[in-house]
Design an enzyme around this catalytic site. Sequence first.
Site, PDB file in Angstrom:
ATOM      1  N   GLN A 142       0.825  -1.200   0.000  1.00  0.00           N
ATOM      2  CA  GLN A 142       0.000   0.000   0.000  1.00  0.00           C
ATOM      3  C   GLN A 142       0.865   1.258   0.000  1.00  0.00           C
ATOM      4  O   GLN A 142       1.912   1.314   0.635  1.00  0.00           O
ATOM      5  CB  GLN A 142      -0.911  -0.005   1.224  1.00  0.00           C
ATOM      6  CG  GLN A 142      -1.969  -1.076   1.160  1.00  0.00           C
ATOM      7  CD  GLN A 142      -3.008  -0.941   2.255  1.00  0.00           C
ATOM      8  OE1 GLN A 142      -3.912  -0.122   2.154  1.00  0.00           O
ATOM      9  NE2 GLN A 142      -2.880  -1.738   3.295  1.00  0.00           N
ATOM     10  N   SER A 200       4.872  -6.103   2.603  1.00  0.00           N
ATOM     11  CA  SER A 200       3.551  -6.146   3.238  1.00  0.00           C
ATOM     12  C   SER A 200       2.540  -6.831   2.318  1.00  0.00           C
ATOM     13  O   SER A 200       2.691  -8.020   2.027  1.00  0.00           O
ATOM     14  CB  SER A 200       3.114  -4.736   3.634  1.00  0.00           C
ATOM     15  OG  SER A 200       1.942  -4.764   4.426  1.00  0.00           O
ATOM     16  N   LEU A 201       1.537  -6.125   1.838  1.00  0.00           N
ATOM     17  CA  LEU A 201       0.566  -6.707   0.908  1.00  0.00           C
ATOM     18  C   LEU A 201       1.255  -7.384  -0.269  1.00  0.00           C
ATOM     19  O   LEU A 201       0.782  -8.414  -0.774  1.00  0.00           O
ATOM     20  CB  LEU A 201      -0.379  -5.596   0.430  1.00  0.00           C
ATOM     21  CG  LEU A 201      -1.443  -5.851  -0.630  1.00  0.00           C
ATOM     22  CD1 LEU A 201      -0.912  -5.780  -2.043  1.00  0.00           C
ATOM     23  CD2 LEU A 201      -2.168  -7.177  -0.423  1.00  0.00           C
ATOM     24  N   ARG A 209      -8.621  -9.173   4.232  1.00  0.00           N
ATOM     25  CA  ARG A 209      -7.521  -8.708   5.079  1.00  0.00           C
ATOM     26  C   ARG A 209      -7.628  -7.204   5.311  1.00  0.00           C
ATOM     27  O   ARG A 209      -7.488  -6.712   6.436  1.00  0.00           O
ATOM     28  CB  ARG A 209      -6.181  -9.045   4.429  1.00  0.00           C
ATOM     29  CG  ARG A 209      -4.923  -8.555   5.166  1.00  0.00           C
ATOM     30  CD  ARG A 209      -3.697  -8.965   4.370  1.00  0.00           C
ATOM     31  NE  ARG A 209      -2.429  -8.629   4.993  1.00  0.00           N
ATOM     32  CZ  ARG A 209      -1.704  -7.552   4.719  1.00  0.00           C
ATOM     33  NH1 ARG A 209      -2.164  -6.652   3.839  1.00  0.00           N
ATOM     34  NH2 ARG A 209      -0.548  -7.342   5.312  1.00  0.00           N
ATOM     35  N   HIS A 224       0.892  -3.352  10.969  1.00  0.00           N
ATOM     36  CA  HIS A 224       2.094  -4.041  11.447  1.00  0.00           C
ATOM     37  C   HIS A 224       2.493  -3.717  12.885  1.00  0.00           C
ATOM     38  O   HIS A 224       3.651  -3.846  13.256  1.00  0.00           O
ATOM     39  CB  HIS A 224       3.273  -3.795  10.496  1.00  0.00           C
ATOM     40  CG  HIS A 224       2.988  -4.236   9.096  1.00  0.00           C
ATOM     41  ND1 HIS A 224       2.814  -5.566   8.758  1.00  0.00           N
ATOM     42  CD2 HIS A 224       2.803  -3.530   7.946  1.00  0.00           C
ATOM     43  CE1 HIS A 224       2.538  -5.653   7.464  1.00  0.00           C
ATOM     44  NE2 HIS A 224       2.525  -4.436   6.955  1.00  0.00           N
ATOM     45  N   GLN A 281       2.803 -11.526  10.064  1.00  0.00           N
ATOM     46  CA  GLN A 281       3.189 -10.303   9.353  1.00  0.00           C
ATOM     47  C   GLN A 281       2.296  -9.124   9.711  1.00  0.00           C
ATOM     48  O   GLN A 281       2.751  -7.985   9.810  1.00  0.00           O
ATOM     49  CB  GLN A 281       3.118 -10.570   7.840  1.00  0.00           C
ATOM     50  CG  GLN A 281       3.558  -9.398   6.963  1.00  0.00           C
ATOM     51  CD  GLN A 281       2.691  -9.250   5.733  1.00  0.00           C
ATOM     52  OE1 GLN A 281       1.500  -8.988   5.833  1.00  0.00           O
ATOM     53  NE2 GLN A 281       3.299  -9.414   4.570  1.00  0.00           N
TER      54      GLN A 281
END
Length: 321
Positions: free
Chosen positions: A18, A98-99, A123, A207, A256
């Site tokens: 993102q 991340s994503l 998510r 996170h 994560q």
Amino acid sequence: MADERTRNAALAFVFPGQGSQSLGMLSDWSGERILRDTFAEAGDVLGYDLWRLTQEGPQEDLDRTDRTQPALLTAGVALWRLWLERGGPAPGVMAGHSLGEYTALVCAGSLAFGEAVQLVADRGRYMQEAVAEGEGSMAAILGLDDDVVRQVCADAADGQVAAPVNFNAPGQVVIAGHRAAVERAVEGARQAGAKKVVPLAVSAPSHCELMRPAAERLAARLGGVEVAVPSIPVVHNVDVGVCPDTGCVRDCLVEQLANPVRWSETVLSLAERGISHLVECGPGKVLSGLTRRIDRKLQAGHLGDPAGFDKAFQEVAGDGA
């Protein structure tokens, strides 16, 4: 998947998370059938026109985390499919920020694309619902050592959550947590000599421990998702390791969500694996820019526009293929 004979052991593909979304992203590729078909496939899963959202917005809809995540995953998969269609070699290893880790797992054959599209939309929803609007925030701290940022956050917490969550490059760390605690940490970072502090326009503080309820929901959701061992090794954010089995993949995806993205270490680990070329597969150039700050010996390219795609292809298509 690409044939083993087309593997380039010195090449890594990385996938952005993102922040890389923008209205009109990948518009230069709108004439490519494989790209439009990939977005149509995702739209059928989601129940709305995903390509139209990325091109026309509105921006606030694209920036909703439950829509940003499938948009970026689809963009990365579309460019990966285009790369293979044009004869590009498969990389020796993959990673995602991340994503982007989900995109890497799709491209490595670990997650089915359609299932992953719905999974990351869920998510995003879990993340949004974990923290009430306005209660969390994130900020980028530039120009301080990692340990200094850790201490600044610890000093600012005062019973709340303030933590470093993205170790993006030397001197570039993102923090997240309760809004008031992050504001205290931002002031502490300025007093500690930070060159710049940038509040981030995000809808969820990713996170950090505030995401633990979302991680628990994600764990339950992943229990019903078919996961295969990746055909190309994927380095995970949470431990900078490669999973030997599917249980490990699931565990890494769950952990994560409430733990830091160790991106600097990830890129350094790619170099240690013998990688010389790193290609960013998604819109924008965020990860290729970070790569140059982490390890200047690595050649970094991107596929987000035709010029970048052609340059990356020319640089790596003949190396070790």
